[in-house]
Design an enzyme around this catalytic site. Structure first.
Site, PDB file in Angstrom:
ATOM      1  N   ASP A   8      34.124 -29.075 -11.393  1.00  0.00           N
ATOM      2  CA  ASP A   8      34.019 -27.516 -11.524  1.00  0.00           C
ATOM      3  C   ASP A   8      33.708 -27.347 -12.626  1.00  0.00           C
ATOM      4  O   ASP A   8      34.449 -26.343 -13.411  1.00  0.00           O
ATOM      5  CB  ASP A   8      35.190 -27.181 -10.804  1.00  0.00           C
ATOM      6  CG  ASP A   8      35.405 -27.427  -9.447  1.00  0.00           C
ATOM      7  OD1 ASP A   8      34.372 -28.012  -8.724  1.00  0.00           O
ATOM      8  OD2 ASP A   8      36.200 -26.797  -8.843  1.00  0.00           O
ATOM      9  N   LYS A 106      31.757 -27.172  -2.775  1.00  0.00           N
ATOM     10  CA  LYS A 106      32.877 -27.020  -1.891  1.00  0.00           C
ATOM     11  C   LYS A 106      33.504 -25.569  -2.105  1.00  0.00           C
ATOM     12  O   LYS A 106      33.113 -24.872  -2.850  1.00  0.00           O
ATOM     13  CB  LYS A 106      33.995 -27.982  -2.567  1.00  0.00           C
ATOM     14  CG  LYS A 106      34.601 -27.689  -3.831  1.00  0.00           C
ATOM     15  CD  LYS A 106      35.360 -28.658  -4.336  1.00  0.00           C
ATOM     16  CE  LYS A 106      35.768 -28.171  -5.732  1.00  0.00           C
ATOM     17  NZ  LYS A 106      36.593 -26.767  -5.954  1.00  0.00           N
ATOM     18  N   CYS A 159      41.888 -28.027  -8.913  1.00  0.00           N
ATOM     19  CA  CYS A 159      40.644 -29.031  -8.538  1.00  0.00           C
ATOM     20  C   CYS A 159      40.664 -30.250  -8.927  1.00  0.00           C
ATOM     21  O   CYS A 159      40.319 -31.350  -8.129  1.00  0.00           O
ATOM     22  CB  CYS A 159      39.406 -28.214  -8.454  1.00  0.00           C
ATOM     23  SG  CYS A 159      39.298 -26.653  -7.550  1.00  0.00           S
TER      24      CYS A 159
HETATM   25  C1  VGL Z   1      39.761 -23.917  -8.977  1.00  0.00           C
HETATM   26  C2  VGL Z   1      41.214 -22.291  -8.175  1.00  0.00           C
HETATM   27  C3  VGL Z   1      40.145 -21.630  -7.373  1.00  0.00           C
HETATM   28  C4  VGL Z   1      39.463 -25.249  -9.572  1.00  0.00           C
HETATM   29  C5  VGL Z   1      38.935 -23.359  -7.993  1.00  0.00           C
HETATM   30  O1  VGL Z   1      38.375 -25.616  -9.804  1.00  0.00           O
HETATM   31  O2  VGL Z   1      40.404 -25.821 -10.101  1.00  0.00           O
HETATM   32  N1  VGL Z   1      40.832 -23.273  -8.878  1.00  0.00           N
HETATM   33  N2  VGL Z   1      39.027 -22.445  -7.186  1.00  0.00           N
END
Ligand code: VGL
Ligand code: ZN
Length: 216
Positions: A8, A106, A159
């Site tokens: 991410d 995702k 994540c």
């Molecule tokens: C994430 C919160 C919500 C992350 C993704 O990438 O850690 N955290 N969505």
């Protein structure tokens, strides 16, 4: 075969983004250099529809960072982030995407969050909660002959943690590159607790420097 998993590394998790992780963009020059340590590089991409149930805005009267429930599971409510096809969902422009062999999206199911790059959030036990749905990352890595994974990216306490723990649980020899990650850190202990949980799950923790990689 050794894979590097970039978790991410998206604009919304960097400074100025909708769910900015403090100094999220600081991982970019390090992960670019980590790529040379891997046989294959893959990335996960948080990729939510606008009506995603993890967004506070989709829970009338609720505010970001409050705790709610989604699909029968506890759910932190987030500011809307990484909405499909928006700039915030794009990878950070400094990320060297040329070596990314595949991207695994995702969080596309509005009724379920997905912290791990391998599976939706959920419980494998418990009646009614069902088994977690796979993204395909685990099978894809296995098909490439990958036995070892290096994990880095955003956010350490969500994540990255979930991805590293699932990788180890699937039997990949898993190493977290701690200085190539940044966390949300809502509570002071969240990032240390995430590191403890990963260690408990047999994730090795190292630094880019220990692997001979510097941000330069
Ligand atoms: C994430 C919160 C919500 C992350 C993704 O990438 O850690 N955290 N969505
Ligand atoms: Zn998300």
């Amino acid at each position: 075969m050794r894979a590097l998993i970039l978790v991410d590394i998206q604009n919304d998790f960097c400074t100025g983004g909708a769910l900015a992780v403090p100094h999220g963009e600081a991982v970019v020059p390090i992960v670019n250099r980590l790529m040379s340590l891997a046989d294959v590089v893959v990335a996960t991409q948080d990729w939510h529809p606008g009506d995603h149930g993890s967004f506070a805005a989709n829970h009338p009267g609720r505010k970001p960072f409050e705790l709610a429930e989604l699909g029968g599971l506890p759910q932190v409510l987030w500011p809307a982030h990484c909405v499909q096809w928006t700039g915030g969902a794009q990878f950070h422009p400094g990320l060297d995407t040329r070596r990314i062999a595949r991207v695994f999206a995702k969080g596309t199911d509005p009724g379920r969050d997905s912290y791990s790059g391998f599976f939706d959030n959920g419980s494998d036990a418990g009646p009614g909660l069902g088994r977690r749905k796979a993204t395909g990352l685990g099978d894809w890595l296995s098909a490439q002959g990958v036995s070892q994974v290096l994990v880095c990216g955003l956010a350490t306490d969500y994540c990255v943690k979930a991805t590293a723990i699932d990788a180890a649980g699937l039997g990949f020899r898993t190493t977290l590159i701690e200085d190539a990650c940044r966390g949300v850190g809502m509570q002071a202990d969240d990032i240390p607790a995430a590191l403890r949980a990963m260690r408990q799950a047999e994730v090795q923790i190292t630094s880019a420097a220990a692997l001979g990689v510097t941000a330069g």
